[in-house]
Design a protein around this motif. Structure first.
Motif, PDB file in Angstrom:
ATOM      1  N   ALA A 157     -29.891  28.088 -91.033  1.00 55.53           N
ATOM      2  CA  ALA A 157     -29.514  29.106 -92.026  1.00 55.53           C
ATOM      3  C   ALA A 157     -29.774  30.518 -91.506  1.00 55.53           C
ATOM      4  CB  ALA A 157     -30.285  28.863 -93.326  1.00 55.53           C
ATOM      5  N   LEU A 158     -30.950  30.734 -90.951  1.00 59.01           N
ATOM      6  CA  LEU A 158     -31.295  32.066 -90.447  1.00 59.01           C
ATOM      7  C   LEU A 158     -30.422  32.454 -89.262  1.00 59.01           C
ATOM      8  CD1 LEU A 158     -35.213  31.900 -90.603  1.00 59.01           C
ATOM      9  CD2 LEU A 158     -33.658  32.928 -92.269  1.00 59.01           C
ATOM     10  N   GLN A 159     -30.169  31.498 -88.352  1.00 56.84           N
ATOM     11  CA  GLN A 159     -29.369  31.825 -87.172  1.00 56.84           C
ATOM     12  C   GLN A 159     -27.920  32.096 -87.543  1.00 56.84           C
ATOM     13  OE1 GLN A 159     -30.751  32.470 -84.361  1.00 56.84           O
ATOM     14  NE2 GLN A 159     -28.859  32.935 -83.249  1.00 56.84           N
ATOM     15  N   PHE A 160     -27.360  31.311 -88.450  1.00 58.84           N
ATOM     16  CA  PHE A 160     -25.996  31.580 -88.909  1.00 58.84           C
ATOM     17  C   PHE A 160     -25.922  32.975 -89.535  1.00 58.84           C
ATOM     18  CE2 PHE A 160     -24.834  26.803 -89.700  1.00 58.84           C
ATOM     19  CZ  PHE A 160     -24.763  26.604 -88.329  1.00 58.84           C
ATOM     20  N   THR A 161     -26.940  33.333 -90.304  1.00 59.27           N
ATOM     21  CA  THR A 161     -26.960  34.661 -90.926  1.00 59.27           C
ATOM     22  C   THR A 161     -27.012  35.748 -89.865  1.00 59.27           C
ATOM     23  OG1 THR A 161     -28.084  33.749 -92.876  1.00 59.27           O
ATOM     24  CG2 THR A 161     -28.181  36.141 -92.572  1.00 59.27           C
ATOM     25  N   ASN A 162     -27.849  35.563 -88.865  1.00 59.48           N
ATOM     26  CA  ASN A 162     -27.922  36.546 -87.778  1.00 59.48           C
ATOM     27  C   ASN A 162     -26.588  36.671 -87.048  1.00 59.48           C
ATOM     28  OD1 ASN A 162     -30.562  37.501 -88.038  1.00 59.48           O
ATOM     29  ND2 ASN A 162     -31.412  35.811 -86.867  1.00 59.48           N
ATOM     30  N   ILE A 163     -25.921  35.543 -86.798  1.00 55.24           N
ATOM     31  CA  ILE A 163     -24.625  35.565 -86.126  1.00 55.24           C
ATOM     32  C   ILE A 163     -23.637  36.397 -86.932  1.00 55.24           C
ATOM     33  CG2 ILE A 163     -22.607  34.123 -85.618  1.00 55.24           C
ATOM     34  CD1 ILE A 163     -24.630  31.928 -84.743  1.00 55.24           C
ATOM     35  N   LEU A 164     -23.620  36.203 -88.232  1.00 52.48           N
ATOM     36  CA  LEU A 164     -22.683  36.923 -89.090  1.00 52.48           C
ATOM     37  C   LEU A 164     -23.032  38.398 -89.197  1.00 52.48           C
ATOM     38  CD1 LEU A 164     -22.333  34.175 -91.825  1.00 52.48           C
ATOM     39  CD2 LEU A 164     -20.532  34.954 -90.271  1.00 52.48           C
ATOM     40  N   ARG A 165     -24.300  38.733 -89.065  1.00 50.09           N
ATOM     41  CA  ARG A 165     -24.710  40.139 -89.133  1.00 50.09           C
ATOM     42  C   ARG A 165     -24.456  40.867 -87.817  1.00 50.09           C
ATOM     43  NH1 ARG A 165     -30.836  42.064 -90.596  1.00 50.09           N
ATOM     44  NH2 ARG A 165     -31.222  40.970 -88.652  1.00 50.09           N
ATOM     45  N   ARG A 180     -15.178  27.887 -82.633  1.00 44.50           N
ATOM     46  CA  ARG A 180     -13.773  27.892 -82.233  1.00 44.50           C
ATOM     47  C   ARG A 180     -12.883  27.291 -83.332  1.00 44.50           C
ATOM     48  NH1 ARG A 180     -10.608  27.666 -77.570  1.00 44.50           N
ATOM     49  NH2 ARG A 180     -12.434  27.926 -76.235  1.00 44.50           N
ATOM     50  N   GLU A 181     -13.340  26.177 -83.927  1.00 49.13           N
ATOM     51  CA  GLU A 181     -12.520  25.520 -84.943  1.00 49.13           C
ATOM     52  C   GLU A 181     -12.198  26.469 -86.103  1.00 49.13           C
ATOM     53  OE1 GLU A 181     -15.344  22.201 -83.445  1.00 49.13           O
ATOM     54  OE2 GLU A 181     -15.294  24.395 -83.564  1.00 49.13           O
ATOM     55  N   HIS A 182     -13.201  27.205 -86.565  1.00 42.59           N
ATOM     56  CA  HIS A 182     -13.004  28.124 -87.684  1.00 42.59           C
ATOM     57  C   HIS A 182     -12.081  29.272 -87.291  1.00 42.59           C
ATOM     58  CE1 HIS A 182     -17.141  26.743 -89.426  1.00 42.59           C
ATOM     59  NE2 HIS A 182     -16.191  25.856 -89.607  1.00 42.59           N
ATOM     60  N   LEU A 183     -12.255  29.789 -86.084  1.00 40.00           N
ATOM     61  CA  LEU A 183     -11.429  30.904 -85.626  1.00 40.00           C
ATOM     62  C   LEU A 183      -9.973  30.481 -85.454  1.00 40.00           C
ATOM     63  CD1 LEU A 183     -13.932  32.349 -83.000  1.00 40.00           C
ATOM     64  CD2 LEU A 183     -13.246  33.483 -85.123  1.00 40.00           C
ATOM     65  N   GLU A 184      -9.760  29.321 -84.863  1.00 37.49           N
ATOM     66  CA  GLU A 184      -8.390  28.858 -84.637  1.00 37.49           C
ATOM     67  C   GLU A 184      -7.678  28.547 -85.948  1.00 37.49           C
ATOM     68  OE1 GLU A 184      -8.644  26.910 -80.159  1.00 37.49           O
ATOM     69  OE2 GLU A 184      -8.856  25.592 -81.904  1.00 37.49           O
ATOM     70  N   GLN A 185      -8.399  27.986 -86.907  1.00 38.99           N
ATOM     71  CA  GLN A 185      -7.791  27.688 -88.210  1.00 38.99           C
ATOM     72  C   GLN A 185      -7.313  28.953 -88.906  1.00 38.99           C
ATOM     73  OE1 GLN A 185     -10.778  25.435 -90.323  1.00 38.99           O
ATOM     74  NE2 GLN A 185     -10.593  23.661 -88.954  1.00 38.99           N
ATOM     75  N   ALA A 186      -8.011  30.059 -88.649  1.00 34.10           N
ATOM     76  CA  ALA A 186      -7.630  31.336 -89.269  1.00 34.10           C
ATOM     77  C   ALA A 186      -6.618  32.117 -88.427  1.00 34.10           C
ATOM     78  CB  ALA A 186      -8.881  32.195 -89.493  1.00 34.10           C
ATOM     79  N   GLY A 187      -6.305  31.609 -87.241  1.00 35.33           N
ATOM     80  CA  GLY A 187      -5.352  32.288 -86.382  1.00 35.33           C
ATOM     81  C   GLY A 187      -5.894  33.530 -85.711  1.00 35.33           C
ATOM     82  N   VAL A 188      -7.215  33.613 -85.536  1.00 37.02           N
ATOM     83  CA  VAL A 188      -7.835  34.792 -84.935  1.00 37.02           C
ATOM     84  C   VAL A 188      -7.484  34.878 -83.451  1.00 37.02           C
ATOM     85  CG1 VAL A 188     -10.058  35.871 -84.336  1.00 37.02           C
ATOM     86  CG2 VAL A 188      -9.718  34.854 -86.600  1.00 37.02           C
ATOM     87  N   ASP A 189      -7.241  36.085 -82.975  1.00 39.15           N
ATOM     88  CA  ASP A 189      -6.908  36.347 -81.576  1.00 39.15           C
ATOM     89  C   ASP A 189      -8.128  36.082 -80.701  1.00 39.15           C
ATOM     90  OD1 ASP A 189      -6.145  37.322 -79.114  1.00 39.15           O
ATOM     91  OD2 ASP A 189      -5.739  39.378 -79.797  1.00 39.15           O
ATOM     92  N   LEU A 190      -8.035  35.086 -79.812  1.00 38.89           N
ATOM     93  CA  LEU A 190      -9.151  34.711 -78.945  1.00 38.89           C
ATOM     94  C   LEU A 190      -8.974  35.232 -77.518  1.00 38.89           C
ATOM     95  CD1 LEU A 190      -9.839  31.012 -80.059  1.00 38.89           C
ATOM     96  CD2 LEU A 190     -10.799  33.144 -80.953  1.00 38.89           C
ATOM     97  N   SER A 191      -8.234  36.288 -77.343  1.00 32.49           N
ATOM     98  CA  SER A 191      -8.004  36.798 -75.991  1.00 32.49           C
ATOM     99  C   SER A 191      -9.233  37.479 -75.406  1.00 32.49           C
ATOM    100  CB  SER A 191      -6.817  37.766 -75.975  1.00 32.49           C
ATOM    101  OG  SER A 191      -7.053  38.877 -76.827  1.00 32.49           O
ATOM    102  N   ASP A 203     -12.456  37.516 -91.433  1.00 31.43           N
ATOM    103  CA  ASP A 203     -13.210  37.280 -92.667  1.00 31.43           C
ATOM    104  C   ASP A 203     -13.247  35.797 -93.026  1.00 31.43           C
ATOM    105  OD1 ASP A 203     -14.531  38.621 -95.084  1.00 31.43           O
ATOM    106  OD2 ASP A 203     -12.997  37.388 -96.060  1.00 31.43           O
ATOM    107  N   ARG A 204     -12.159  35.080 -92.830  1.00 31.17           N
ATOM    108  CA  ARG A 204     -12.112  33.666 -93.232  1.00 31.17           C
ATOM    109  C   ARG A 204     -13.078  32.797 -92.435  1.00 31.17           C
ATOM    110  NH1 ARG A 204     -11.860  31.695 -97.502  1.00 31.17           N
ATOM    111  NH2 ARG A 204     -13.805  30.792 -96.762  1.00 31.17           N
ATOM    112  N   PRO A 205     -13.055  32.831 -91.095  1.00 35.52           N
ATOM    113  CA  PRO A 205     -14.029  32.007 -90.366  1.00 35.52           C
ATOM    114  C   PRO A 205     -15.466  32.444 -90.603  1.00 35.52           C
ATOM    115  CG  PRO A 205     -12.758  33.380 -88.861  1.00 35.52           C
ATOM    116  CD  PRO A 205     -12.074  33.439 -90.184  1.00 35.52           C
ATOM    117  N   ALA A 206     -15.672  33.739 -90.851  1.00 38.81           N
ATOM    118  CA  ALA A 206     -17.024  34.190 -91.162  1.00 38.81           C
ATOM    119  C   ALA A 206     -17.506  33.569 -92.469  1.00 38.81           C
ATOM    120  CB  ALA A 206     -17.058  35.713 -91.245  1.00 38.81           C
ATOM    121  N   ARG A 207     -16.618  33.494 -93.446  1.00 36.08           N
ATOM    122  CA  ARG A 207     -16.995  32.880 -94.723  1.00 36.08           C
ATOM    123  C   ARG A 207     -17.204  31.369 -94.582  1.00 36.08           C
ATOM    124  NH1 ARG A 207     -16.903  36.388 -98.898  1.00 36.08           N
ATOM    125  NH2 ARG A 207     -15.813  38.364 -98.507  1.00 36.08           N
ATOM    126  N   ASP A 208     -16.477  30.750 -93.666  1.00 36.26           N
ATOM    127  CA  ASP A 208     -16.709  29.323 -93.402  1.00 36.26           C
ATOM    128  C   ASP A 208     -18.140  29.096 -92.908  1.00 36.26           C
ATOM    129  OD1 ASP A 208     -14.123  28.644 -94.109  1.00 36.26           O
ATOM    130  OD2 ASP A 208     -13.359  28.716 -92.049  1.00 36.26           O
TER     131      ASP A 208
END
Length: 279
Positions: A157-165, A180-191, A203-208
């Protein structure tokens, strides 16, 4: 004694951190042991995050810590691991957990972590956060069954929070810890990490990830609600404060541009007082 490993010196290292309030409410022996563990974590984390050092030298520095930890447990000259020697003796801390922390830092040295699959992200979090929790719950005096579970859930929980912050700070040094799974599902540019940080779909993968963090906070709260044996104010405090940070981030969202959510010192002191009265 090495002057850098005295209680006063260790406290000075910790005093600027957000964990300080949680540590200072502990009894003296436990408090000084937590200062030492935190100082160890800071030392190896600084090696992993050293943007000036090359990967080979950083690997060598982490290996030196492994050697010193092994020497400590073998009853030999511990070198820099002297700073955790008293904590290890007093609280029977497990060598494997120190190694796990070092292994987690090594993941950042082998290659900057960028959009790992979730299984790899979870392993990373186990090493850099839940392993620290496993060391901590021994110091708190918790029994193994509840302590290991609490370390698992609160660490994630704490590490996920730190990642998001820290999305922008991490991207600036070439890292992205969102799955990666969350980012790809949202179509985020991974270049590139910069492209990820600038993508309005972030915002979507962050909320996931935030939803998973809340699940771990809930599991940690359920353990603490049973009032297991041990000094529980520190984990209660960390859970309460960081879940509030997570909720505040959810309120403003993760679309760029972002502003970093900080710990409110007045609210932190109020939480400490409330938990102390309700202990």
């Amino acid at each position: 004694m090495n002057p850098k490993t005295t209680p006063a010196a260790l406290q000075a290292q910790v005093s600027g951190s957000s964990f300080y309030a949680g540590m200072r409410v502990l009894p003296k022996a436990e408090r000084e042991a937590m200062y030492a563990v935190y100082a160890f974590c800071r030392a190896v984390d600084d090696i992993a995050d050293d943007q000036q050092g090359d990967r080979t030298s950083r690997h060598t520095a982490l290996d030196a810590w492994r050697h010193d930890i092994d020497a400590l447990y073998a009853g030999q000259e511990p070198g820099r691991a002297e700073l955790v020697a008293e904590a290890v003796r007093h609280f029977q801390l497990d060598r494997a957990d120190f190694h796990a922390v070092i292994d987690g830092m090594a993941m950042d040295v082998v290659d900057d972590v960028r959009w790992p699959d979730f299984a790899t992200l979870d392993l990373y979090c186990d090493r850099v956060a839940s392993a620290v929790g496993r060391l901590s719950v021994k110091i708190f005096g918790m029994e193994d069954a509840d302590g290991v579970k609490l370390a698992h859930h609160l660490g994630r929980a704490l590490q996920f929070t730190n990642i998001l912050r820290d999305i922008d700070e991490d991207a600036a040094i070439g890292r992205v810890y969102l799955a990666r799974e969350h980012l790809e599902q949202a179509g985020v540019d991974l270049s590139s990490p910069a492209a990820v940080a600038a993508d309005p779909r972030l915002d979507r993968p962050a909320r996931d990830l935030a939803a998973l963090a809340h699940e771990h906070y809930a599991a940690a709260h359920a353990i603490l609600k049973r009032r297991p044996k041990g000094h529980l104010i520190a984990p209660r405090l960390m859970g309460a404060v960081y879940e509030k940070i997570l909720t505040r981030m959810e309120e403003v969202g993760w679309g760029p541009p972002r502003r970093r959510i900080k710990v409110n010192k007045a609210a932190l002191l109020f939480t400490v007082a409330r938990l102390w009265l309700l202990r």
